[in-house]
Design a protein around this motif. Sequence first.
Motif, PDB file in Angstrom:
ATOM      1  N   THR A  30       1.166   3.087  10.182  1.00  0.00           N
ATOM      2  CA  THR A  30       0.869   1.848   9.464  1.00  0.00           C
ATOM      3  C   THR A  30       0.760   2.129   7.972  1.00  0.00           C
ATOM      4  O   THR A  30       0.071   3.044   7.547  1.00  0.00           O
ATOM      5  N   ARG A  31       1.415   1.316   7.172  1.00  0.00           N
ATOM      6  CA  ARG A  31       1.438   1.558   5.730  1.00  0.00           C
ATOM      7  C   ARG A  31       0.121   1.151   5.070  1.00  0.00           C
ATOM      8  O   ARG A  31      -0.347   0.037   5.246  1.00  0.00           O
ATOM      9  N   VAL A  32      -0.461   2.093   4.337  1.00  0.00           N
ATOM     10  CA  VAL A  32      -1.552   1.754   3.435  1.00  0.00           C
ATOM     11  C   VAL A  32      -1.197   2.228   2.031  1.00  0.00           C
ATOM     12  O   VAL A  32      -1.942   2.006   1.089  1.00  0.00           O
ATOM     13  N   ASP A  33      -0.075   2.899   1.921  1.00  0.00           N
ATOM     14  CA  ASP A  33       0.372   3.525   0.682  1.00  0.00           C
ATOM     15  C   ASP A  33       0.597   2.477  -0.407  1.00  0.00           C
ATOM     16  O   ASP A  33       1.537   1.683  -0.320  1.00  0.00           O
ATOM     17  N   PRO A  34      -0.223   2.443  -1.458  1.00  0.00           N
ATOM     18  CA  PRO A  34      -0.046   1.437  -2.508  1.00  0.00           C
ATOM     19  C   PRO A  34       1.163   1.696  -3.394  1.00  0.00           C
ATOM     20  O   PRO A  34       1.563   0.822  -4.167  1.00  0.00           O
ATOM     21  N   ASN A  35       1.743   2.888  -3.284  1.00  0.00           N
ATOM     22  CA  ASN A  35       2.876   3.255  -4.135  1.00  0.00           C
ATOM     23  C   ASN A  35       4.196   3.321  -3.380  1.00  0.00           C
ATOM     24  O   ASN A  35       5.183   3.838  -3.884  1.00  0.00           O
TER      25      ASN A  35
END
Length: 324
Positions: A30-35
Motif C-alpha cells: 500500500t502506498r504511503v510514499d509522499p514522493n
Amino acid sequence: MTPIRFAAAGLALSLGLAGSAQAQAPVELTRVDPNANLVEELIVNARLPGPAWWKVSDADTTVYVLGVPAMVPSKTQADESVLRRRLDGANVLIMGQEADVGMVRLIALAMGSRKLFVMDQPMRQALPANLRERLEARLKVMKEKPDAMDDVKPAFAGFLLANSQDGGDISISVGGVTERIRNIARSRDLKQRPRIQNLPDYSLVDAIKALATAPQPLQQLCLDAGLRQAESGEGGVQATARRWAEGQVREVVSADRGFQRCLDSTPSIAKELREGRDDAVAAIAKALQTPGKAVAVIELRSLLAQDGVLDRLRAQGFTVTPPE
C-alpha cells in the motif's frame, strides 16, 4: 560532514544517493510514499549553468528555489555562479528539511541495533527466491558468508547493504552540498548576505529504528531497495550526482532512489516528510510577503511531488515557473 570510516559487525555502511541500472520488479505494498508521484510539467531540465532552479513569485517578490536530491556525495561539485548571484541581496536563505545524521547515534545503531531487528527464523527462509538470490550474490561480493545476515530482519539488512562497500568499511559522507550553500551565504564575497533560516530536520537514526516493526511487505521492499542501491555501486551514486549538478532533472528523478524509497514508504517517516513540506510551504509563503528576492533549498522530489511544495504554492495562487 567529514567522511568517517569505521568497522561495524563485519559489514560496511555509507550513506548516499543511488540509481540502479538493473530492472528488478518492485515489491508491491500500500502506498504511503509522499514522493512517489511527481508533477510532470514541473520536471524540466536546466538551461542555465549548474543545477536547476524554479521560481515562486507574486507581484513584488521572487523566491528562487533550488532542488537538491535527498542525499548527494559530499564532494559533488556544481557551477555556483547562479547560486551566488541569487544569494547576493536575498532577504533570506531557506534551508529545507534534511536527514539529521547524528554520528554517535549512527555508530551505536550500526554496532548495537541488531537486537531491534532480530529474526525468529533465518531471514533468508522468509524471502522470495529472487530476493534471496540477490542477497546471497551481494554478500559474496562483500566476501561474506550467505548466512551473514540471517539473524536480522530484511529492512535492517537492506539498510546495511545499501550503504556497504565491498571492502568492509563504513563510509559516511553526506550534507556537503547543503553545507557548501550555507558557507557561500555567509561569505564576505557577497555584497549583501541573506539571513539563513534552517527548517526542522528529521532523525535518520529514528527513521531506521522505525523499520523494526514494519510489516513483511515493507521489510521486503526495504531489502529490495537496499539491494538496488548496492547493485548500482559507487558509479550509480556519482552518475546521479553529476546529472543533478548539470541540471538534468528528468534523469535524476527517473533514477532508482535506492534505500530512500524504503524510508519514504514507511508511515512514520512519510509523516515527517509531509511535515517538512508544510514547513517549506509556510516559509516560502512568508518570504513572499517581503518585497525583493529570497532563496530556498528544498529536497528535489518533495519539491516536485504531487501535493508537494511547488504544487501547493501554486494552489495558493502564487506563480510557479519551471527552470528557464
